[in-house]
Design a protein around this motif. Structure first.
Motif, PDB file in Angstrom:
ATOM      1  N   PHE A   1      -8.575   5.521   1.652  1.00  0.00           N
ATOM      2  CA  PHE A   1      -9.951   5.036   1.492  1.00  0.00           C
ATOM      3  C   PHE A   1     -10.455   5.237   0.067  1.00  0.00           C
ATOM      4  O   PHE A   1     -11.157   4.377  -0.472  1.00  0.00           O
ATOM      5  CB  PHE A   1     -10.867   5.733   2.490  1.00  0.00           C
TER       6      PHE A   1
ATOM      7  N   LYS B   1      -5.951  -5.876   5.745  1.00  0.00           N
ATOM      8  CA  LYS B   1      -6.035  -7.052   6.618  1.00  0.00           C
ATOM      9  C   LYS B   1      -5.294  -8.231   5.991  1.00  0.00           C
ATOM     10  O   LYS B   1      -4.514  -8.921   6.664  1.00  0.00           O
ATOM     11  CB  LYS B   1      -7.488  -7.416   6.879  1.00  0.00           C
ATOM     12  N   ASP B   2      -5.545  -8.468   4.691  1.00  0.00           N
ATOM     13  CA  ASP B   2      -4.834  -9.551   4.000  1.00  0.00           C
ATOM     14  C   ASP B   2      -3.337  -9.273   3.932  1.00  0.00           C
ATOM     15  O   ASP B   2      -2.529 -10.207   4.033  1.00  0.00           O
ATOM     16  CB  ASP B   2      -5.389  -9.713   2.585  1.00  0.00           C
TER      17      ASP B   2
ATOM     18  N   SER C   1       0.826  -1.207   0.000  1.00  0.00           N
ATOM     19  CA  SER C   1       0.000   0.000   0.000  1.00  0.00           C
ATOM     20  C   SER C   1       0.862   1.259   0.000  1.00  0.00           C
ATOM     21  O   SER C   1       1.553   1.554   0.982  1.00  0.00           O
ATOM     22  CB  SER C   1      -0.936   0.014   1.217  1.00  0.00           C
TER      23      SER C   1
ATOM     24  N   GLY D   1      -9.231   2.590  -2.277  1.00  0.00           N
ATOM     25  CA  GLY D   1      -9.667   1.239  -1.971  1.00  0.00           C
ATOM     26  C   GLY D   1      -8.578   0.365  -1.380  1.00  0.00           C
ATOM     27  O   GLY D   1      -8.814  -0.829  -1.117  1.00  0.00           O
ATOM     28  N   GLU D   2      -7.377   0.937  -1.158  1.00  0.00           N
ATOM     29  CA  GLU D   2      -6.282   0.136  -0.616  1.00  0.00           C
ATOM     30  C   GLU D   2      -6.566  -0.346   0.801  1.00  0.00           C
ATOM     31  O   GLU D   2      -5.996  -1.354   1.233  1.00  0.00           O
ATOM     32  CB  GLU D   2      -4.979   0.935  -0.642  1.00  0.00           C
ATOM     33  N   TRP D   3      -7.448   0.343   1.507  1.00  0.00           N
ATOM     34  CA  TRP D   3      -7.747  -0.047   2.883  1.00  0.00           C
ATOM     35  C   TRP D   3      -8.372  -1.436   2.951  1.00  0.00           C
ATOM     36  O   TRP D   3      -8.229  -2.149   3.960  1.00  0.00           O
ATOM     37  CB  TRP D   3      -8.698   0.970   3.526  1.00  0.00           C
ATOM     38  N   ARG D   4      -9.052  -1.856   1.882  1.00  0.00           N
ATOM     39  CA  ARG D   4      -9.695  -3.166   1.883  1.00  0.00           C
ATOM     40  C   ARG D   4      -8.685  -4.304   1.929  1.00  0.00           C
ATOM     41  O   ARG D   4      -9.006  -5.404   2.418  1.00  0.00           O
ATOM     42  CB  ARG D   4     -10.573  -3.325   0.637  1.00  0.00           C
ATOM     43  N   GLY D   5      -7.486  -4.065   1.417  1.00  0.00           N
ATOM     44  CA  GLY D   5      -6.491  -5.128   1.385  1.00  0.00           C
ATOM     45  C   GLY D   5      -5.517  -5.122   2.549  1.00  0.00           C
ATOM     46  O   GLY D   5      -4.600  -5.941   2.590  1.00  0.00           O
TER      47      GLY D   5
END
Length: 378
Positions: free
Chosen positions: A260, A269-270, A75, A263-267
């Motif tokens: 946000f 956790k992974d 990120s 959309g990088e925040w979605r990844g």
């Protein structure tokens, strides 16, 4: 010496002082924490502590940011966010270096909308700079990154010429030439193969972004200095800290918005789960890099307040040759002949740049002494 000559000396002092306001601070600053106000060993301990903060912080943030990418981090917005997110740490020096409560009545305080606009514009520029730095550090080796960052002094001289009325001298021109040759040598001898998984296009992008970030940071420092001169009209320790804190706040909010919006925040956790060294090391890496960057700023501001801005600039420049050495020891990066020559050219250019400021500082002192002698003469 007659009155006209005395007045002329005063004007020369003022002119030299005005032209020496570069790198966000003046060359000859006050020394409120000089040895005369504390025991010598206390003063030296404070200076040594700030030097350690600056060098450890500057090297630490680059090494840890590179570690984040090497171990699975992807990120760019998060890498940019961590460079400013720990700005509340900068409040710590307020407890050690309190500014005088009484300010000169002649100084007009700028309005809140004016201050807000300045902090927003400079904070936006800071956000773009840290983003460019994060992209550059992702695609190029640490040693190459630090050599390119050395061009910041050359950009600073150019922007200071147009914004802060800095004059070009033979030493400054020599510095510009050497630092340009240093970056050019790295560019023409670039080898993306040594950085596994990076294509030639990504390597070129990293190089350009790092160079642009160095230019942008130099522009930021010159605009900050212009704000101190024309708007804030004072440069106390608290005003410098306020500038750093509020611009970092703006940059942090912009980076959060970018994290946000992209959309990088979605990844994330992974990304944390797949980090090669585990979740705990992942969090420690991010926190460590964020704190290291603020520790660097505390060291810079501390040296400005305790010694002078010139000394702070000298110590900051010392980190440029230290980072490639650290990269070789920690990441086992290759230091080929081109990089070694580029690093030496960078050190030479930095020394030339700083020597010019040393000469300027001596000239200011000489003119001040002449002016003082003229005033004391019957």
């Amino acid at each position: 010496m007659n009155e006209n000559q005395t007045s002329q000396n005063r004007l020369l002092v003022e002119e030299v002082e005005e032209t020496e306001q570069v790198n966000g601070t003046t060359i000859l600053d006050h020394q409120p924490a000089s040895p005369g106000l504390m025991r010598p060993w206390q003063w030296w301990m404070l200076v040594s502590l700030n030097i350690a903060f600056l060098l450890i912080g500057e090297c630490g943030v680059v090494i840890l940011s590179r570690f984040y990418y090497d171990r699975g981090g992807t990120s760019k917005w998060l890498a940019a966010l961590i460079l400013t997110a720990a700005f509340p740490v900068i409040y710590i020096p307020f407890f050690f270096f309190p500014s005088p409560k009484k300010l000169p009545a002649a100084i007009d305080r700028p309005s809140i909308p004016t201050l807000s606009l300045i902090y927003f514009l400079l904070g936006s520029l800071l956000a773009s700079n840290v983003m460019l730095y994060s992209i550059g550090l992702r695609f190029i080796p640490v040693s190459t990154f630090s050599i390119i960052c050395g061009t910041q002094l050359a950009f600073n001289a150019i922007f200071s010429f147009f914004i802060n009325s800095q004059k070009f001298t033979p030493w400054i021109i020599n510095s510009l030439v050497l630092l340009t040759l240093s970056a050019s040598l790295v560019a023409v001898n670039s080898d993306p193969v040594e950085h596994e998984g990076v294509s030639k296009g990504e390597y070129a992008l990293g190089f350009i972004c790092t160079l642009a970030a160095s230019a942008g940071y130099s522009l930021l420092l010159c605009l900050m200095q212009l704000s101190f001169e024309k708007v804030l009209k004072k440069e106390t320790f608290s005003v410098i800290l306020d500038m750093q804190i509020y611009t970092s706040l703006v940059a942090t909010l912009i980076s959060i918005g970018g994290l946000f919006a992209s959309g990088e925040w979605r990844g994330l956790k992974d990304e944390m789960e797949s980090f090669k060294e585990g979740r705990v090391v992942y969090i420690m890496t991010l926190v460590g890099a964020s704190l290291a960057n603020q520790v660097q700023f505390i060291g810079i501001l501390g040296l400005i307040f305790v010694v002078s801005s010139l000394f702070s600039n000298v110590i900051t420049a010392l980190a440029y040759p230290l980072i490639p050495v650290a990269a070789v020891l920690i990441y086992h990066e290759t230091m080929n002949g081109a990089k070694v020559v580029a690093m030496l050219l960078g050190i030479w250019g930095t020394a030339s740049y700083l020597f010019q400021h040393y000469l300027d500082g001596k000239e200011v002192v000489r003119l001040r002494e002449m002016s003082s002698n003229d005033e004391s003469a019957p």
